[in-house]
Design an enzyme around this catalytic site. Structure first.
Site, PDB file in Angstrom:
ATOM      1  N   ASP A 147       0.841  -1.017  -0.185  1.00  0.00           N
ATOM      2  CA  ASP A 147       0.071  -0.032   0.073  1.00  0.00           C
ATOM      3  C   ASP A 147       1.310   1.039   0.370  1.00  0.00           C
ATOM      4  O   ASP A 147       0.884   2.495   0.993  1.00  0.00           O
ATOM      5  CB  ASP A 147      -1.017   0.016   1.408  1.00  0.00           C
ATOM      6  CG  ASP A 147      -2.384   1.060   1.559  1.00  0.00           C
ATOM      7  OD1 ASP A 147      -2.492   1.866   0.088  1.00  0.00           O
ATOM      8  OD2 ASP A 147      -2.591   1.707   1.924  1.00  0.00           O
ATOM      9  N   ASN A 389       6.526  -6.483   7.322  1.00  0.00           N
ATOM     10  CA  ASN A 389       5.603  -5.646   7.531  1.00  0.00           C
ATOM     11  C   ASN A 389       4.045  -7.061   7.291  1.00  0.00           C
ATOM     12  O   ASN A 389       5.039  -7.303   5.690  1.00  0.00           O
ATOM     13  CB  ASN A 389       5.721  -5.033   6.954  1.00  0.00           C
ATOM     14  CG  ASN A 389       4.031  -3.918   7.495  1.00  0.00           C
ATOM     15  OD1 ASN A 389       3.633  -3.274   8.285  1.00  0.00           O
ATOM     16  ND2 ASN A 389       3.543  -4.063   6.103  1.00  0.00           N
ATOM     17  N   GLU A 390       3.207  -7.449   7.732  1.00  0.00           N
ATOM     18  CA  GLU A 390       2.366  -7.536   7.225  1.00  0.00           C
ATOM     19  C   GLU A 390       2.439  -9.410   6.277  1.00  0.00           C
ATOM     20  O   GLU A 390       1.635  -9.422   5.307  1.00  0.00           O
ATOM     21  CB  GLU A 390       1.413  -7.226   7.562  1.00  0.00           C
ATOM     22  CG  GLU A 390       0.828  -6.277   8.127  1.00  0.00           C
ATOM     23  CD  GLU A 390      -0.107  -4.974   7.518  1.00  0.00           C
ATOM     24  OE1 GLU A 390      -1.061  -5.502   6.593  1.00  0.00           O
ATOM     25  OE2 GLU A 390      -1.266  -4.302   8.763  1.00  0.00           O
ATOM     26  N   ASN A 444      -0.767  -5.409  13.679  1.00  0.00           N
ATOM     27  CA  ASN A 444      -1.018  -3.998  13.603  1.00  0.00           C
ATOM     28  C   ASN A 444      -2.659  -4.280  12.976  1.00  0.00           C
ATOM     29  O   ASN A 444      -3.249  -4.837  13.171  1.00  0.00           O
ATOM     30  CB  ASN A 444      -0.860  -3.854  11.659  1.00  0.00           C
ATOM     31  CG  ASN A 444       0.494  -3.691  11.574  1.00  0.00           C
ATOM     32  OD1 ASN A 444       1.108  -2.782  12.294  1.00  0.00           O
ATOM     33  ND2 ASN A 444       0.903  -3.963   9.995  1.00  0.00           N
ATOM     34  N   TYR A 446      -7.143  -3.167  12.788  1.00  0.00           N
ATOM     35  CA  TYR A 446      -7.908  -1.603  12.571  1.00  0.00           C
ATOM     36  C   TYR A 446      -9.608  -1.752  12.739  1.00  0.00           C
ATOM     37  O   TYR A 446      -9.982  -1.874  12.289  1.00  0.00           O
ATOM     38  CB  TYR A 446      -8.062  -2.205  11.392  1.00  0.00           C
ATOM     39  CG  TYR A 446      -6.738  -1.401  10.470  1.00  0.00           C
ATOM     40  CD1 TYR A 446      -6.442   0.080  10.170  1.00  0.00           C
ATOM     41  CD2 TYR A 446      -5.505  -1.777   9.666  1.00  0.00           C
ATOM     42  CE1 TYR A 446      -4.879   0.758  10.026  1.00  0.00           C
ATOM     43  CE2 TYR A 446      -4.354  -1.414   9.681  1.00  0.00           C
ATOM     44  CZ  TYR A 446      -4.270   0.053   9.357  1.00  0.00           C
ATOM     45  OH  TYR A 446      -2.320   0.383   9.100  1.00  0.00           O
ATOM     46  N   TYR A 450     -11.166  -1.165   8.793  1.00  0.00           N
ATOM     47  CA  TYR A 450     -12.011  -2.184   8.156  1.00  0.00           C
ATOM     48  C   TYR A 450     -12.635  -2.979   8.570  1.00  0.00           C
ATOM     49  O   TYR A 450     -13.549  -3.934   8.151  1.00  0.00           O
ATOM     50  CB  TYR A 450     -10.312  -3.380   7.825  1.00  0.00           C
ATOM     51  CG  TYR A 450      -9.262  -2.314   6.833  1.00  0.00           C
ATOM     52  CD1 TYR A 450      -9.682  -1.518   5.753  1.00  0.00           C
ATOM     53  CD2 TYR A 450      -8.448  -1.698   7.798  1.00  0.00           C
ATOM     54  CE1 TYR A 450      -8.678  -1.236   5.050  1.00  0.00           C
ATOM     55  CE2 TYR A 450      -7.871  -1.322   6.704  1.00  0.00           C
ATOM     56  CZ  TYR A 450      -7.406  -0.276   5.226  1.00  0.00           C
ATOM     57  OH  TYR A 450      -6.804   0.199   4.591  1.00  0.00           O
ATOM     58  N   GLU A 483       0.137  -0.786  14.431  1.00  0.00           N
ATOM     59  CA  GLU A 483      -0.591  -0.077  13.610  1.00  0.00           C
ATOM     60  C   GLU A 483      -1.547   0.160  13.981  1.00  0.00           C
ATOM     61  O   GLU A 483      -1.919  -0.548  14.363  1.00  0.00           O
ATOM     62  CB  GLU A 483      -0.221  -0.482  11.575  1.00  0.00           C
ATOM     63  CG  GLU A 483       0.270   0.037  11.050  1.00  0.00           C
ATOM     64  CD  GLU A 483       0.439  -0.660   9.781  1.00  0.00           C
ATOM     65  OE1 GLU A 483      -0.462  -0.936   8.956  1.00  0.00           O
ATOM     66  OE2 GLU A 483       0.985  -0.845   9.010  1.00  0.00           O
ATOM     67  N   TRP A 529      -1.681   4.251  12.841  1.00  0.00           N
ATOM     68  CA  TRP A 529      -1.265   4.386  11.340  1.00  0.00           C
ATOM     69  C   TRP A 529      -1.456   5.401  10.601  1.00  0.00           C
ATOM     70  O   TRP A 529      -2.389   5.088  10.767  1.00  0.00           O
ATOM     71  CB  TRP A 529      -1.267   3.157  10.324  1.00  0.00           C
ATOM     72  CG  TRP A 529      -1.192   2.691   9.026  1.00  0.00           C
ATOM     73  CD1 TRP A 529      -1.536   3.161   7.679  1.00  0.00           C
ATOM     74  CD2 TRP A 529       0.509   2.772   8.120  1.00  0.00           C
ATOM     75  NE1 TRP A 529      -1.569   3.124   6.827  1.00  0.00           N
ATOM     76  CE2 TRP A 529       0.091   2.946   7.087  1.00  0.00           C
ATOM     77  CE3 TRP A 529       2.050   2.925   9.410  1.00  0.00           C
ATOM     78  CZ2 TRP A 529       1.640   2.719   6.615  1.00  0.00           C
ATOM     79  CZ3 TRP A 529       2.628   2.392   8.677  1.00  0.00           C
ATOM     80  CH2 TRP A 529       2.922   2.416   6.805  1.00  0.00           C
ATOM     81  N   LYS A 548      -4.754   8.684   6.378  1.00  0.00           N
ATOM     82  CA  LYS A 548      -4.344   7.884   7.417  1.00  0.00           C
ATOM     83  C   LYS A 548      -3.907   8.592   8.453  1.00  0.00           C
ATOM     84  O   LYS A 548      -3.535   8.748   9.581  1.00  0.00           O
ATOM     85  CB  LYS A 548      -4.531   6.482   7.631  1.00  0.00           C
ATOM     86  CG  LYS A 548      -5.056   5.457   7.225  1.00  0.00           C
ATOM     87  CD  LYS A 548      -5.101   3.823   8.024  1.00  0.00           C
ATOM     88  CE  LYS A 548      -6.094   2.973   6.885  1.00  0.00           C
ATOM     89  NZ  LYS A 548      -6.079   2.830   5.813  1.00  0.00           N
TER      90      LYS A 548
HETATM   91  C1  BDP Z   1      -1.487  -2.225   6.634  1.00  0.00           C
HETATM   92  C2  BDP Z   1      -0.257  -2.418   5.538  1.00  0.00           C
HETATM   93  C3  BDP Z   1      -0.256  -0.515   5.524  1.00  0.00           C
HETATM   94  C4  BDP Z   1      -1.463  -0.033   4.549  1.00  0.00           C
HETATM   95  C5  BDP Z   1      -1.893   0.584   5.669  1.00  0.00           C
HETATM   96  C6  BDP Z   1      -3.366   0.971   5.505  1.00  0.00           C
HETATM   97  O1  BDP Z   1       0.804  -2.484   6.458  1.00  0.00           O
HETATM   98  O2  BDP Z   1       1.145  -0.539   4.905  1.00  0.00           O
HETATM   99  O3  BDP Z   1      -0.937   1.271   4.533  1.00  0.00           O
HETATM  100  O4  BDP Z   1      -2.593  -1.627   6.519  1.00  0.00           O
HETATM  101  O5  BDP Z   1      -4.105  -0.127   5.016  1.00  0.00           O
HETATM  102  O6  BDP Z   1      -2.282  -3.319   5.904  1.00  0.00           O
HETATM  103  O7  BDP Z   1      -3.595   1.978   6.066  1.00  0.00           O
END
Ligand code: BDP
Length: 584
Positions: A147, A389-390, A444, A446, A450, A483, A529, A548
């Site tokens: 992303d 990362n992820e 990370n 959300y 999400y 994040e 993030w 974000k």
């Molecule tokens: C995570 C990622 C990051 C993305 C973020 C997002 O680590 O790179 O920018 O979510 O969705 O998946 O904003």
């Protein structure tokens, strides 16, 4: 690898400036180095060009330079560089975010010389980051499997570094701290057999405080209160003359993970800060020292004490600033996109993707671990390595992929820093196959964006439930968020504060997260993030990029900044959890 500096025995020539540039088989234009090419040229096709980028620059070699060893050093070239001098191939480097240098004596002559760098911005399933590469009828394309926009070019400075024939190649610093004293050890690499070395340690006033590595009443490097000693290393001839000299600044601090705590200098540290990007208008991902200084100052203004180099090694210049300013850094490799068919929404499915059979990034991954640790090993600011990362760690094969990489990092880092990776929401505790490798669980998450969008109550319950499950499974590993955040478009307001994309919602979302963080003794840090809005590829979830940020891409604060400033300036670097839980 040493950072290029001018010393009594070394010269440095910066080749930054305007270079000649062209896309393969197209006409020449001008380009500024360092910088991404994408926003310097104009038009969709040019900005999104995939293939070879040809950079050229003439430079001058004077007679006396030829008596020494001339190195051509690149801070980074994204992603592959083929370097030619006077039409002869000098060397190749893969990996867009780490430095490399070549000895070029063989290739240069007195007078004018022509440097040509053929840069490829191609990414595929063998490279890091991972890209989806296609070539239809000669039309090459890279669809980012991550992303952020695939900015490319010569991103960091290019320098001629003139070293004496016999010289110091590297300095590895380790130490032990015992109460008020420290014993520092230096492993100095040179190109001389049985080198005669003299090493002195100087304090910040340039007073010699030690010639045997022992520092009494040592002043420790502390978060936001850095102290940097200088190791002056001299390579001597048999009759005691200085042949080469290099001074490496270094801080002394200890790092340890114990009983759910992240200890710096024996005290429990709380991370407050950011995932960031090297990203700005026009410069793209090119080194911009003005931006770096202003970002550090904005982070300090907010009360932050840390950042993660999401999702690739940042410039050496930024690392040196962090070291000087006392910013605590989680240093991440370029391993992002390790998930077959990555999508924006993170909701995805857990359907079988066979990532670990499809991708072939092992070699690139080992290389970036080696080069990152080699470059950043002496920085006190670096307190933990993030191996990826992820990655798709819920899929079979993840443990087998990561186990040797963690082992490699632990073997290479003589300071024995903790290691981690940033875990994705799709790999919760009962699914993630690689978390046991981590010293700290970096998540990370959300919730409320999400998933459970617009229902922060449910989001809070789910989040708490997940965190407690992690803690049950790994009772001794501290947990932090690397994040969490929501897309927020500066200037969009709504009296209904649950309205996605509004500045009001961003605040509500953060408040919910913070309440959960503050209730858990094992929770050791919050890195939002993102620090600022940044450019991505096109996507229905992206409005001129990822929004974000706490700051806009121009670095203006959104409403959330005030909220975070109020919170973070009240959170001490040390002992926060003890404090906040006592209050309850
Ligand atoms: C995570 C990622 C990051 C993305 C973020 C997002 O680590 O790179 O920018 O979510 O969705 O998946 O904003």
């Amino acid at each position: 690898m040493l950072y290029p500096l001018q010393t009594k025995t070394r010269d440095l020539i910066d080749l930054s400036g305007i270079w000649k540039f062209n896309f393969e088989n197209e006409k020449e234009e001008m380009i500024a180095v360092p910088g991404s090419f994408n926003d310097q040229v104009v038009g969709h096709d040019k900005k999104n060009y995939v293939g070879n980028l040809i950079y050229q620059k003439d430079f001058l070699i004077k007679e006396e330079m030829l008596l020494n060893e001339i190195f051509l050093r690149f801070g980074s070239v994204t992603h592959v560089a083929k370097v030619y001098i006077n039409n002869e191939l000098v060397g190749t480097h893969k990996g867009g975010f780490t430095p490399f240098e070549f000895n070029i004596n063989k290739y240069v002559k007195e007078g004018e010389n022509r440097l040509k760098v053929i840069v490829s911005n191609k990414l595929d399933y063998t490279s890091l980051p991972v890209g989806n590469y296609s070539n239809e009828n000669g039309q090459e394309k890279v669809d980012e499997n991550f992303d952020f926009f695939n900015y490319a070019g010569i991103h960091r400075p290019v320098k001629l570094w003139i070293k004496p024939k016999q010289h110091i190649d590297d300095i590895v610093i380790t130490y032990e701290v015992n109460k008020n004293n420290a014993k520092v050890s230096f492993d100095v690499k040179t190109n001389v057999e049985n080198p005669k070395l003299k090493i002195s340690i100087l304090d910040e006033k340039n007073t010699v405080v030690s010639t045997d590595g022992v520092i009494t009443n040592v002043r420790l490097w502390e978060p936001l209160n850095a102290y940097l000693y200088k190791a002056k290393v001299e390579l001597l001839s048999n009759d005691g003359k200085v042949i080469d000299e290099y001074t490496e600044e270094f801080g002394i601090r200890t790092v340890e993970v114990r009983d759910n705590k992240f200890l710096i200098n024996g005290k429990s540290f709380y991370f407050k800060g950011f995932g960031r990007h090297e990203d700005s208008y026009i410069h793209g991902r090119g080194l911009d020292e003005v931006l770096n200084v202003s970002d550090i100052n904005r982070m300090k203004w907010l009360g932050a004490n840390s950042f993660r180099t999401s999702h690739y090694p940042y410039s050496e210049e930024m690392m040196r600033l962090a070291d000087r300013e006392g910013f605590v850094v989680i240093d991440e490799t370029t391993a992002v996109g390790l998930m077959a068919n990555f999508g924006f929404d993170l909701i995805g499915t857990t359907e079988k993707k066979n990532t670990w059979e499809k991708i072939n990034t092992k070699e690139a991954h080992e290389q970036v671990i080696r080069e990152l640790i080699d470059r950043d090993k002496n920085y006190a600011c670096v307190v933990m390595w993030s191996i990826a990362n992820e990655p798709s760690t819920a899929e079979k094969g993840a443990y087998e992929y990561f186990e040797p990489l963690f082992k490699l990092a632990r073997k290479l880092d003589k300071q024995k820093r903790p290691c981690t990776f940033a875990n994705i929401m799709l790999a919760p505790v009962n699914k993630c196959l690689a978390s046991s490798l981590c010293d700290v669980l970096c998540l990370n998450r959300y919730y409320g964006w999400y998933v459970n969008l617009g229902d922060l109550k449910v989001a809070r319950e789910k989040m708490l439930e997940e965190l407690n499950l992690w803690h049950e499974k790994y009772p001794n590993k501290p947990i932090m968020f690397t994040e969490y955040g929501v897309d927020t478009i500066a200037g969009i307001h709504d009296i209904d504060e649950m309205t996605p994309f509004s500045e009001e919602f961003q605040i509500e979302y953060y408040k919910m997260n913070e309440e959960v963080f503050d209730s858990l003794s094992y929770f050791i840090g919050e890195q939002t993030w993102n620090y600022a809005d940044f450019q991505t590829k096109y996507g229905l979830f992206r409005v001129q990029g990822n929004k974000k940020g706490i700051f806009t891409r121009e670095r203006n604060p959104k409403s959330i900044a005030k909220h975070l400033k109020n919170r973070w300036t009240m959170i001490p670097n040390y002992g926060y959890k003890e404090l906040v839980l006592e209050k309850k």
